[in-house]
Design a protein around this motif. Sequence first.
Motif, mmCIF file in Angstrom:
data_model
loop_
_atom_site.group_PDB
_atom_site.id
_atom_site.type_symbol
_atom_site.label_atom_id
_atom_site.label_comp_id
_atom_site.label_asym_id
_atom_site.label_seq_id
_atom_site.Cartn_x
_atom_site.Cartn_y
_atom_site.Cartn_z
ATOM 1 N N ASN A 14 37.926 45.206 12.950
ATOM 2 C CA ASN A 14 37.818 43.927 12.570
ATOM 3 C C ASN A 14 37.052 43.024 13.536
ATOM 4 O O ASN A 14 36.563 42.158 13.287
ATOM 5 N N ARG A 15 37.935 42.958 14.737
ATOM 6 C CA ARG A 15 37.599 42.382 15.877
ATOM 7 C C ARG A 15 36.217 42.543 16.239
ATOM 8 O O ARG A 15 35.397 41.707 16.388
ATOM 9 N N LEU A 16 35.922 43.854 16.249
ATOM 10 C CA LEU A 16 34.288 44.444 16.667
ATOM 11 C C LEU A 16 33.179 43.681 15.650
ATOM 12 O O LEU A 16 32.203 43.175 16.041
ATOM 13 N N LYS A 17 33.737 43.505 14.425
ATOM 14 C CA LYS A 17 32.808 42.938 13.521
ATOM 15 C C LYS A 17 32.697 41.488 13.681
ATOM 16 O O LYS A 17 31.677 40.952 13.475
ATOM 17 N N LYS A 18 33.761 40.890 13.925
ATOM 18 C CA LYS A 18 33.870 39.124 14.456
ATOM 19 C C LYS A 18 32.861 39.303 15.548
ATOM 20 O O LYS A 18 32.179 38.048 15.538
ATOM 21 N N ILE A 73 35.087 32.383 19.459
ATOM 22 C CA ILE A 73 34.493 32.813 18.017
ATOM 23 C C ILE A 73 35.248 34.035 17.618
ATOM 24 O O ILE A 73 35.610 34.142 16.139
ATOM 25 N N ALA A 74 35.600 35.093 18.321
ATOM 26 C CA ALA A 74 36.096 36.160 18.009
ATOM 27 C C ALA A 74 37.850 36.126 17.801
ATOM 28 O O ALA A 74 38.374 36.849 17.097
ATOM 29 N N GLY A 75 38.329 34.844 18.051
ATOM 30 C CA GLY A 75 39.681 34.460 17.933
ATOM 31 C C GLY A 75 40.573 35.146 18.945
ATOM 32 O O GLY A 75 41.802 35.569 18.722
ATOM 33 N N VAL A 76 40.064 35.425 20.123
ATOM 34 C CA VAL A 76 40.878 35.990 21.281
ATOM 35 C C VAL A 76 40.565 35.304 22.533
ATOM 36 O O VAL A 76 39.951 34.385 22.538
ATOM 37 N N SER A 77 41.431 35.378 23.695
ATOM 38 C CA SER A 77 41.429 34.789 25.023
ATOM 39 C C SER A 77 40.056 35.391 25.483
ATOM 40 O O SER A 77 39.817 36.390 25.298
ATOM 41 N N TYR A 78 39.520 34.685 26.560
ATOM 42 C CA TYR A 78 38.274 35.178 27.307
ATOM 43 C C TYR A 78 39.091 36.532 27.978
ATOM 44 O O TYR A 78 38.208 37.366 28.404
ATOM 45 N N GLN A 79 40.313 36.449 28.464
ATOM 46 C CA GLN A 79 40.716 37.572 29.134
ATOM 47 C C GLN A 79 40.686 39.007 28.500
ATOM 48 O O GLN A 79 40.635 39.847 28.688
ATOM 49 N N GLN A 80 40.881 38.660 27.207
ATOM 50 C CA GLN A 80 40.754 39.799 26.057
ATOM 51 C C GLN A 80 39.629 40.338 26.051
ATOM 52 O O GLN A 80 39.063 41.668 26.000
ATOM 53 N N ILE A 81 38.543 39.358 25.858
ATOM 54 C CA ILE A 81 37.083 39.759 25.952
ATOM 55 C C ILE A 81 36.727 40.698 27.381
ATOM 56 O O ILE A 81 36.075 41.660 27.349
ATOM 57 N N GLN A 82 37.099 40.263 28.678
ATOM 58 C CA GLN A 82 37.265 40.781 29.812
ATOM 59 C C GLN A 82 37.730 42.371 29.611
ATOM 60 O O GLN A 82 37.155 43.455 30.134
ATOM 61 N N LYS A 83 38.816 42.608 28.984
ATOM 62 C CA LYS A 83 39.471 43.789 28.723
ATOM 63 C C LYS A 83 38.500 44.737 27.850
ATOM 64 O O LYS A 83 38.488 45.773 28.158
ATOM 65 N N TYR A 84 37.901 44.008 26.809
ATOM 66 C CA TYR A 84 37.061 44.946 26.100
ATOM 67 C C TYR A 84 36.051 45.268 26.839
ATOM 68 O O TYR A 84 35.430 46.268 26.635
ATOM 69 N N GLU A 99 38.805 57.065 26.742
ATOM 70 C CA GLU A 99 38.051 55.749 27.074
ATOM 71 C C GLU A 99 36.761 55.504 27.013
ATOM 72 O O GLU A 99 35.876 54.553 27.123
ATOM 73 N N THR A 100 35.817 56.914 26.875
ATOM 74 C CA THR A 100 34.617 56.957 26.967
ATOM 75 C C THR A 100 33.786 56.031 25.871
ATOM 76 O O THR A 100 32.998 55.082 26.179
ATOM 77 N N TYR A 101 34.260 55.956 24.823
ATOM 78 C CA TYR A 101 33.647 55.089 23.759
ATOM 79 C C TYR A 101 34.224 53.599 24.075
ATOM 80 O O TYR A 101 33.247 52.713 23.950
ATOM 81 N N SER A 102 35.322 53.471 24.407
ATOM 82 C CA SER A 102 35.754 52.106 24.743
ATOM 83 C C SER A 102 34.891 51.388 25.867
ATOM 84 O O SER A 102 34.374 50.154 25.556
ATOM 85 N N THR A 103 34.719 51.989 26.614
ATOM 86 C CA THR A 103 33.767 51.631 27.739
ATOM 87 C C THR A 103 32.234 51.315 27.599
ATOM 88 O O THR A 103 31.779 50.306 27.704
ATOM 89 N N ALA A 104 31.715 52.221 26.642
ATOM 90 C CA ALA A 104 30.421 52.115 26.290
ATOM 91 C C ALA A 104 30.377 51.146 25.356
ATOM 92 O O ALA A 104 29.284 50.103 25.613
ATOM 93 N N ILE A 105 31.216 50.815 24.295
ATOM 94 C CA ILE A 105 31.022 49.645 23.662
ATOM 95 C C ILE A 105 31.271 48.388 24.406
ATOM 96 O O ILE A 105 30.552 47.447 23.965
ATOM 97 N N GLY A 106 32.386 48.303 25.297
ATOM 98 C CA GLY A 106 32.471 47.261 26.067
ATOM 99 C C GLY A 106 31.282 46.812 27.059
ATOM 100 O O GLY A 106 30.975 45.572 27.060
ATOM 101 N N GLN A 161 32.122 34.540 28.232
ATOM 102 C CA GLN A 161 33.422 35.002 27.612
ATOM 103 C C GLN A 161 34.488 34.340 26.914
ATOM 104 O O GLN A 161 34.934 34.709 25.850
ATOM 105 N N GLU A 162 34.474 33.099 27.491
ATOM 106 C CA GLU A 162 35.248 32.196 26.841
ATOM 107 C C GLU A 162 34.698 31.740 25.342
ATOM 108 O O GLU A 162 35.487 31.626 24.336
ATOM 109 N N GLN A 163 33.558 31.492 25.393
ATOM 110 C CA GLN A 163 32.792 31.276 24.102
ATOM 111 C C GLN A 163 32.942 32.296 23.192
ATOM 112 O O GLN A 163 33.370 32.057 21.801
ATOM 113 N N LEU A 164 32.676 33.516 23.480
ATOM 114 C CA LEU A 164 32.916 34.622 22.667
ATOM 115 C C LEU A 164 34.192 34.839 22.148
ATOM 116 O O LEU A 164 34.419 35.222 20.969
ATOM 117 N N GLY A 165 35.252 34.583 23.206
ATOM 118 C CA GLY A 165 36.730 34.703 22.624
ATOM 119 C C GLY A 165 36.963 33.709 21.777
ATOM 120 O O GLY A 165 37.616 34.104 20.766
#
Length: 130
Positions: free
Chosen positions: A56-60, A35-46, A8-15, A29-33
């Motif tokens: 692909n999602r990181l590029k968006k 734009i990225a095509g995901v829910s704000y909850q998913q942005i929280q998880k990222y 999880e080290t990289y995932s945490t650092a990117i998040g 988080q809602e606005q970013l979600g």
Amino acid sequence: MIKYRSSETYSTAIGEKIRSLRKRLGISQEQLGEIAGVSYQQIQKYENGTDRVSANRLKKIADALNIPINYFFEETILKAKETESVYHTLGELTKEEIELIKLFRKVGDKRAKGNLLKLIKSAEKIISER
């Protein structure tokens, strides 16, 4: 080759980078979600490093934040190496040590942090002199 204690080290650092930049730009988080095509909850998880972000999602997300995708990787590798170095230096932390670190990080005032550190050092000195 470096073996990391946690995948999880990289995932945490990117998040953390996603959260930091999103906040600096004043995007929710809602606005970013949206734009990225995901829910704000998913942005929280990222942002928490709970879920990994696909390329692909990181590029968006990078496009939404108007930054190059490599921004997320510039210091991430260094941060992962620092985490590994700290782990090897200190060894496995106890539950009490982890709790102490978490509580210490919650103290926002620099001066208060300094005073807490002095208090702990004084207590350690008194105990070791016994």
